[in-house]
Scaffold this active site. Structure first.
Site, mmCIF file in Angstrom:
data_model
loop_
_atom_site.group_PDB
_atom_site.id
_atom_site.type_symbol
_atom_site.label_atom_id
_atom_site.label_comp_id
_atom_site.label_asym_id
_atom_site.label_seq_id
_atom_site.Cartn_x
_atom_site.Cartn_y
_atom_site.Cartn_z
ATOM 1 N N LYS A 9 0.795 -1.221 0.080
ATOM 2 C CA LYS A 9 -0.097 0.088 -0.076
ATOM 3 C C LYS A 9 0.856 1.110 -0.065
ATOM 4 O O LYS A 9 2.138 1.238 0.290
ATOM 5 C CB LYS A 9 -0.912 -0.187 1.179
ATOM 6 C CG LYS A 9 -1.788 -1.236 1.235
ATOM 7 C CD LYS A 9 -3.052 -1.219 2.372
ATOM 8 C CE LYS A 9 -3.932 -2.256 2.459
ATOM 9 N NZ LYS A 9 -5.004 -1.959 3.620
ATOM 10 N N TYR A 49 -12.521 -2.056 -3.876
ATOM 11 C CA TYR A 49 -13.166 -1.950 -2.561
ATOM 12 C C TYR A 49 -14.904 -2.048 -2.492
ATOM 13 O O TYR A 49 -15.305 -1.568 -1.305
ATOM 14 C CB TYR A 49 -12.511 -1.038 -1.692
ATOM 15 C CG TYR A 49 -11.244 -1.253 -1.252
ATOM 16 C CD1 TYR A 49 -10.851 -2.538 -0.304
ATOM 17 C CD2 TYR A 49 -10.120 -0.582 -1.628
ATOM 18 C CE1 TYR A 49 -9.567 -2.797 -0.029
ATOM 19 C CE2 TYR A 49 -8.601 -0.830 -1.321
ATOM 20 C CZ TYR A 49 -8.440 -1.836 -0.412
ATOM 21 O OH TYR A 49 -7.191 -2.169 -0.133
ATOM 22 N N PHE A 57 -15.478 3.899 7.125
ATOM 23 C CA PHE A 57 -14.283 4.072 6.484
ATOM 24 C C PHE A 57 -14.028 4.122 4.850
ATOM 25 O O PHE A 57 -13.000 4.316 4.527
ATOM 26 C CB PHE A 57 -13.340 3.132 7.295
ATOM 27 C CG PHE A 57 -13.489 1.585 6.814
ATOM 28 C CD1 PHE A 57 -12.924 0.998 5.825
ATOM 29 C CD2 PHE A 57 -14.297 0.814 7.740
ATOM 30 C CE1 PHE A 57 -13.147 -0.173 5.544
ATOM 31 C CE2 PHE A 57 -14.372 -0.506 7.576
ATOM 32 C CZ PHE A 57 -13.832 -1.025 6.314
ATOM 33 N N ARG A 85 -2.364 -14.319 5.014
ATOM 34 C CA ARG A 85 -3.043 -13.713 5.987
ATOM 35 C C ARG A 85 -2.509 -13.808 7.276
ATOM 36 O O ARG A 85 -2.199 -12.911 8.061
ATOM 37 C CB ARG A 85 -4.455 -14.136 6.081
ATOM 38 C CG ARG A 85 -5.230 -13.944 5.072
ATOM 39 C CD ARG A 85 -6.123 -12.652 4.889
ATOM 40 N NE ARG A 85 -6.787 -12.291 5.804
ATOM 41 C CZ ARG A 85 -7.606 -11.092 5.696
ATOM 42 N NH1 ARG A 85 -7.387 -10.164 4.712
ATOM 43 N NH2 ARG A 85 -8.484 -10.897 6.689
ATOM 44 N N THR A 91 -5.736 -6.964 10.605
ATOM 45 C CA THR A 91 -6.000 -5.785 10.028
ATOM 46 C C THR A 91 -5.534 -4.628 10.807
ATOM 47 O O THR A 91 -4.671 -3.771 10.361
ATOM 48 C CB THR A 91 -7.545 -5.592 9.558
ATOM 49 O OG1 THR A 91 -7.747 -6.839 9.105
ATOM 50 C CG2 THR A 91 -7.628 -4.266 8.716
ATOM 51 N N ARG A 102 2.743 -6.625 9.404
ATOM 52 C CA ARG A 102 1.905 -5.176 10.088
ATOM 53 C C ARG A 102 2.409 -5.058 11.408
ATOM 54 O O ARG A 102 2.621 -3.835 11.941
ATOM 55 C CB ARG A 102 0.212 -5.700 10.087
ATOM 56 C CG ARG A 102 -0.282 -5.527 8.659
ATOM 57 C CD ARG A 102 -1.661 -6.035 8.734
ATOM 58 N NE ARG A 102 -2.340 -5.850 7.286
ATOM 59 C CZ ARG A 102 -3.310 -6.362 6.987
ATOM 60 N NH1 ARG A 102 -4.057 -7.221 7.707
ATOM 61 N NH2 ARG A 102 -4.094 -6.088 5.780
ATOM 62 N N ASN A 112 -1.718 0.301 6.868
ATOM 63 C CA ASN A 112 -1.464 -1.025 7.412
ATOM 64 C C ASN A 112 -0.540 -1.788 6.431
ATOM 65 O O ASN A 112 -0.485 -3.026 6.437
ATOM 66 C CB ASN A 112 -2.388 -1.848 7.984
ATOM 67 C CG ASN A 112 -3.560 -2.215 6.736
ATOM 68 O OD1 ASN A 112 -3.250 -1.980 5.727
ATOM 69 N ND2 ASN A 112 -4.418 -3.051 7.033
ATOM 70 N N HIS A 115 -2.197 -5.363 1.816
ATOM 71 C CA HIS A 115 -3.320 -5.828 1.680
ATOM 72 C C HIS A 115 -3.054 -7.493 1.258
ATOM 73 O O HIS A 115 -2.186 -7.809 0.570
ATOM 74 C CB HIS A 115 -4.048 -5.307 0.640
ATOM 75 C CG HIS A 115 -5.328 -6.460 0.355
ATOM 76 N ND1 HIS A 115 -6.581 -6.138 1.036
ATOM 77 C CD2 HIS A 115 -5.438 -7.168 -0.844
ATOM 78 C CE1 HIS A 115 -7.624 -6.986 0.175
ATOM 79 N NE2 HIS A 115 -6.871 -7.604 -0.679
ATOM 80 N N GLU A 126 -9.729 -10.827 -7.144
ATOM 81 C CA GLU A 126 -8.563 -9.573 -6.765
ATOM 82 C C GLU A 126 -7.528 -9.950 -7.910
ATOM 83 O O GLU A 126 -7.003 -8.706 -8.289
ATOM 84 C CB GLU A 126 -8.502 -9.522 -5.476
ATOM 85 C CG GLU A 126 -9.213 -9.226 -4.571
ATOM 86 C CD GLU A 126 -9.136 -9.280 -3.043
ATOM 87 O OE1 GLU A 126 -9.831 -8.989 -2.303
ATOM 88 O OE2 GLU A 126 -7.665 -9.339 -2.577
HETATM 89 P P1 CMP Z 1 -7.547 -4.390 3.628
HETATM 90 O O1 CMP Z 1 -7.743 -5.897 4.123
HETATM 91 O O2 CMP Z 1 -6.627 -4.215 2.689
HETATM 92 O O3 CMP Z 1 -8.965 -3.955 2.939
HETATM 93 C C1 CMP Z 1 -10.007 -2.973 3.494
HETATM 94 C C2 CMP Z 1 -9.279 -1.948 4.355
HETATM 95 O O4 CMP Z 1 -9.993 -0.920 4.888
HETATM 96 C C3 CMP Z 1 -8.382 -2.671 5.420
HETATM 97 O O5 CMP Z 1 -7.297 -3.464 4.890
HETATM 98 C C4 CMP Z 1 -8.091 -1.438 6.169
HETATM 99 O O6 CMP Z 1 -6.793 -0.895 6.099
HETATM 100 C C5 CMP Z 1 -9.025 -0.332 5.903
HETATM 101 N N1 CMP Z 1 -9.650 0.231 7.092
HETATM 102 C C6 CMP Z 1 -10.018 1.294 7.423
HETATM 103 N N2 CMP Z 1 -10.576 1.248 8.678
HETATM 104 C C7 CMP Z 1 -10.991 0.482 8.694
HETATM 105 C C8 CMP Z 1 -11.805 -0.259 9.992
HETATM 106 N N3 CMP Z 1 -12.617 0.421 10.991
HETATM 107 N N4 CMP Z 1 -12.238 -1.789 9.854
HETATM 108 C C9 CMP Z 1 -11.647 -2.576 8.629
HETATM 109 N N5 CMP Z 1 -10.891 -1.847 7.930
HETATM 110 C C10 CMP Z 1 -10.638 -0.703 7.984
#
Ligand code: CMP
Length: 137
Positions: A9, A49, A57, A85, A91, A102, A112, A115, A126
């Site tokens: 990212k 997304y 968010f 994962r 996350t 992470r 973070n 992805h 994807e």
């Molecule tokens: P990712 O798994 O790449 O895909 C969705 C993204 O939304 C996730 O990573 C986070 O970086 C982002 N995100 C931002 N805020 C939130 C939240 N409150 N809960 C979950 N994902 C979030």
């Protein structure tokens, strides 16, 4: 063999640690089958997304993911989706296990670093967002 999609990212590239993160991924036994450097348009990020469209968010996520270049990577390994994962961690980096990408490098749930696809079905979708058949090695 199974494939999964990683995206390094904008915060990863801003911090100039893409080399370290890729080495971490290679050391865990993943093969790189495709890799690109690009900047997502708002339209492309919105499609990627779409599943999060109703989330609070969503707009911040699109702003952030289009704020700088990203590196989508098609990875291959046995059990690639679940293993990747595990390698990247939760996350929210505050909840990520020690030694995960992470935990090592991420600063917040949004910034973070990386992805990873959350299921084999989503991995297929994807990967096709960024790569076509001719792109794979
Ligand atoms: P990712 O798994 O790449 O895909 C969705 C993204 O939304 C996730 O990573 C986070 O970086 C982002 N995100 C931002 N805020 C939130 C939240 N409150 N809960 C979950 N994902 C979030």
């Amino acid at each position: 063999m199974q494939r999964t999609l990683a995206i390094l990212k904008p915060d990863c590239l801003e911090k100039r640690i893409q080399g370290k993160v890729i080495q971490h991924i290679l050391d865990a036994g993943f093969e790189i089958r495709g890799m690109k450097l690009l900047r997502l348009s708002r339209e492309s990020a919105g499609r990627f997304y779409e599943i999060h469209k109703e989330k609070p968010f969503y707009n911040d996520l699109i702003d952030y993911m289009t704020s700088g270049p990203v590196i989508p990577i098609c990875l291959e390994k046995e059990n690639a989706v679940a293993d990747f994962r595990k390698l990247i961690g939760a996350t929210n980096p505050a909840n990520a296990e020690d030694g995960t990408i992470r935990k090592l490098y991420a600063e917040s749930i949004e910034r973070n670093i990386v992805h990873g696809s959350d299921s084999p079905e989503n991995a297929v979708k994807e990967i096709s967002h960024f790569f076509t058949d001719g792109d794979f090695i």
